[in-house]
Design a protein around this motif. Structure first.
Motif, PDB file in Angstrom:
ATOM      1  N   TYR A 191      -4.353  -1.162 -13.383  1.00  0.00           N
ATOM      2  CA  TYR A 191      -4.008   0.252 -13.475  1.00  0.00           C
ATOM      3  C   TYR A 191      -2.589   0.489 -12.974  1.00  0.00           C
ATOM      4  N   ARG A 192      -1.928   1.460 -13.584  1.00  0.00           N
ATOM      5  CA  ARG A 192      -0.581   1.842 -13.177  1.00  0.00           C
ATOM      6  C   ARG A 192      -0.529   3.349 -12.983  1.00  0.00           C
ATOM      7  N   THR A 193       0.023   3.792 -11.868  1.00  0.00           N
ATOM      8  CA  THR A 193       0.172   5.224 -11.662  1.00  0.00           C
ATOM      9  C   THR A 193       1.098   5.800 -12.720  1.00  0.00           C
ATOM     10  N   ALA A 194       0.863   7.057 -13.064  1.00  0.00           N
ATOM     11  CA  ALA A 194       1.619   7.655 -14.171  1.00  0.00           C
ATOM     12  C   ALA A 194       2.112   9.052 -13.789  1.00  0.00           C
ATOM     13  N   ASN A 195       1.467  10.088 -14.321  1.00  0.00           N
ATOM     14  CA  ASN A 195       2.001  11.446 -14.212  1.00  0.00           C
ATOM     15  C   ASN A 195       1.496  12.159 -12.961  1.00  0.00           C
ATOM     16  N   VAL A 196       1.936  11.681 -11.820  1.00  0.00           N
ATOM     17  CA  VAL A 196       1.560  12.342 -10.567  1.00  0.00           C
ATOM     18  C   VAL A 196       2.524  13.497 -10.294  1.00  0.00           C
ATOM     19  N   LYS A 197       2.040  14.472  -9.528  1.00  0.00           N
ATOM     20  CA  LYS A 197       2.827  15.680  -9.296  1.00  0.00           C
ATOM     21  C   LYS A 197       3.649  15.617  -8.020  1.00  0.00           C
ATOM     22  N   SER A 198       3.321  14.678  -7.140  1.00  0.00           N
ATOM     23  CA  SER A 198       4.033  14.587  -5.873  1.00  0.00           C
ATOM     24  C   SER A 198       3.887  13.177  -5.327  1.00  0.00           C
ATOM     25  N   LEU A 199       4.686  12.858  -4.340  1.00  0.00           N
ATOM     26  CA  LEU A 199       4.587  11.555  -3.688  1.00  0.00           C
ATOM     27  C   LEU A 199       3.270  11.423  -2.927  1.00  0.00           C
ATOM     28  N   GLU A 200       2.778  12.546  -2.404  1.00  0.00           N
ATOM     29  CA  GLU A 200       1.481  12.522  -1.730  1.00  0.00           C
ATOM     30  C   GLU A 200       0.364  12.222  -2.720  1.00  0.00           C
ATOM     31  N   GLU A 201       0.462  12.774  -3.933  1.00  0.00           N
ATOM     32  CA  GLU A 201      -0.545  12.473  -4.943  1.00  0.00           C
ATOM     33  C   GLU A 201      -0.441  11.016  -5.390  1.00  0.00           C
ATOM     34  N   LEU A 202       0.770  10.478  -5.433  1.00  0.00           N
ATOM     35  CA  LEU A 202       0.951   9.068  -5.757  1.00  0.00           C
ATOM     36  C   LEU A 202       0.150   8.203  -4.786  1.00  0.00           C
ATOM     37  N   SER A 203       0.216   8.529  -3.507  1.00  0.00           N
ATOM     38  CA  SER A 203      -0.541   7.801  -2.499  1.00  0.00           C
ATOM     39  C   SER A 203      -2.046   7.990  -2.684  1.00  0.00           C
ATOM     40  N   ALA A 204      -2.461   9.234  -2.957  1.00  0.00           N
ATOM     41  CA  ALA A 204      -3.881   9.537  -3.096  1.00  0.00           C
ATOM     42  C   ALA A 204      -4.494   8.834  -4.307  1.00  0.00           C
ATOM     43  N   VAL A 205      -3.786   8.856  -5.432  1.00  0.00           N
ATOM     44  CA  VAL A 205      -4.273   8.172  -6.636  1.00  0.00           C
ATOM     45  C   VAL A 205      -4.413   6.676  -6.361  1.00  0.00           C
ATOM     46  N   THR A 206      -3.435   6.114  -5.681  1.00  0.00           N
ATOM     47  CA  THR A 206      -3.471   4.687  -5.355  1.00  0.00           C
ATOM     48  C   THR A 206      -4.683   4.352  -4.505  1.00  0.00           C
ATOM     49  N   GLN A 207      -4.928   5.144  -3.460  1.00  0.00           N
ATOM     50  CA  GLN A 207      -6.069   4.887  -2.591  1.00  0.00           C
ATOM     51  C   GLN A 207      -7.379   4.982  -3.362  1.00  0.00           C
ATOM     52  N   TRP A 208      -7.479   5.977  -4.230  1.00  0.00           N
ATOM     53  CA  TRP A 208      -8.704   6.155  -5.006  1.00  0.00           C
ATOM     54  C   TRP A 208      -8.949   4.975  -5.945  1.00  0.00           C
ATOM     55  N   LEU A 209      -7.913   4.545  -6.641  1.00  0.00           N
ATOM     56  CA  LEU A 209      -8.061   3.410  -7.556  1.00  0.00           C
ATOM     57  C   LEU A 209      -8.358   2.117  -6.798  1.00  0.00           C
ATOM     58  N   ALA A 210      -7.702   1.908  -5.664  1.00  0.00           N
ATOM     59  CA  ALA A 210      -7.921   0.687  -4.880  1.00  0.00           C
ATOM     60  C   ALA A 210      -9.348   0.627  -4.357  1.00  0.00           C
ATOM     61  N   LYS A 211      -9.856   1.742  -3.848  1.00  0.00           N
ATOM     62  CA  LYS A 211     -11.222   1.783  -3.337  1.00  0.00           C
ATOM     63  C   LYS A 211     -12.226   1.586  -4.463  1.00  0.00           C
ATOM     64  N   ARG A 212     -11.935   2.166  -5.622  1.00  0.00           N
ATOM     65  CA  ARG A 212     -12.829   1.994  -6.766  1.00  0.00           C
ATOM     66  C   ARG A 212     -12.852   0.543  -7.231  1.00  0.00           C
ATOM     67  N   GLU A 213     -11.670  -0.078  -7.251  1.00  0.00           N
ATOM     68  CA  GLU A 213     -11.581  -1.470  -7.659  1.00  0.00           C
ATOM     69  C   GLU A 213     -12.282  -2.368  -6.643  1.00  0.00           C
ATOM     70  N   LEU A 214     -12.126  -2.073  -5.360  1.00  0.00           N
ATOM     71  CA  LEU A 214     -12.778  -2.861  -4.324  1.00  0.00           C
ATOM     72  C   LEU A 214     -14.290  -2.745  -4.419  1.00  0.00           C
ATOM     73  N   ALA A 215     -14.781  -1.535  -4.665  1.00  0.00           N
ATOM     74  CA  ALA A 215     -16.236  -1.337  -4.807  1.00  0.00           C
ATOM     75  C   ALA A 215     -16.784  -2.096  -5.994  1.00  0.00           C
ATOM     76  N   GLY A 216     -16.015  -2.143  -7.079  1.00  0.00           N
ATOM     77  CA  GLY A 216     -16.457  -2.873  -8.260  1.00  0.00           C
ATOM     78  C   GLY A 216     -16.428  -4.373  -8.083  1.00  0.00           C
ATOM     79  N   ALA A 217     -15.611  -4.859  -7.135  1.00  0.00           N
ATOM     80  CA  ALA A 217     -15.503  -6.289  -6.907  1.00  0.00           C
ATOM     81  C   ALA A 217     -16.616  -6.823  -6.018  1.00  0.00           C
ATOM     82  N   LYS A 218     -17.344  -5.943  -5.339  1.00  0.00           N
ATOM     83  CA  LYS A 218     -18.393  -6.373  -4.411  1.00  0.00           C
ATOM     84  C   LYS A 218     -19.711  -6.613  -5.137  1.00  0.00           C
TER      85      LYS A 218
END
Length: 218
Positions: A191-218
């Protein structure tokens, strides 16, 4: 909101130059807060990870020459600390143009010399907050010398064939990930971040995708 720098065609030209010149989790019952094709995109199935194996990886594609990256740097530092066990945060210095190649060389020299931790945020501060002239490799050598690095050691590593090869490999990754601006974050090569509205959202999207990917790997 982030400045876009180069098309894939331009990236190919940069890669060619390097060859020639040694140069943005919820519970199961919750609606997903971010959508594919908007805040993030799914990469092609054959897109590589930065490392072939290991923990779920979060890679920030950045440059010391990018003011948006300077603004994001302290947020990224907090993001790195907030990621759960099983997720690793990495940096990839983009060399989208000739002006950014020295910054990529400096990053890998600092990493090799063991001073990256103490100089990463400091370099952004010196360049964008204190407005020191830090653009050329010589000016970067002066910056690292002020932080205790022997100038000759810095220049030797920064201009080495090893660093040149790493920058060349990075250009191939950036192209495979379809990154055209900084800061951009790639999660596990999927996954690659795309149309985020702020730098804070960039961080939030990243955390959400990382946690989702980690959950799927378990």
């Amino acid at each position: 909101m982030f400045k876009r720098f180069s098309s894939l065609r331009a990236l190919c030209l940069v890669a060619g130059l390097l060859l020639a010149s040694a140069c943005t989790a919820t519970g199961s019952g919750d609606a997903a807060p971010y959508t594919n094709g908007n805040e993030y995109v799914t990469l092609p199935a054959d897109a590589p990870r930065m490392s072939p194996e290991g923990k779920v990886e979060v890679v920030e594609v950045f440059s010391y020459g990018c003011i948006h990256c300077a603004h994001f740097a302290p947020i990224a530092d907090q993001l790195r600390k907030q990621l759960p066990p099983g997720v690793t945060f990495k940096l990839l210095p983009a060399a989208f143009n000739d002006q950014w190649v020295p910054f990529a060389r400096a990053y890998y020299a600092a990493q090799k010399l063991g001073v990256l931790e103490q100089t990463h945020l400091a370099l952004f501060k010196a360049k964008f907050d204190e407005h020191y002239p830090i653009s050329t490799l010589d000016e970067l050598a002066d910056f690292y010398a002020a932080h205790g690095v022997k100038r000759d050691d810095f220049m030797r590593i920064a201009t080495s064939d090893e660093v040149t090869q790493r920058i060349r490999s990075d250009a191939q990754l950036v192209q495979a990930w379809q990154v055209d601006g900084t800061p951009t974050i790639v999660i596990d090569g999927k996954y690659r971040t795309a149309n985020v509205k702020s730098l804070e959202e960039l961080s939030a999207v990243t955390q959400w995708l990382a946690k989702r990917e980690l959950a799927g790997a378990k």
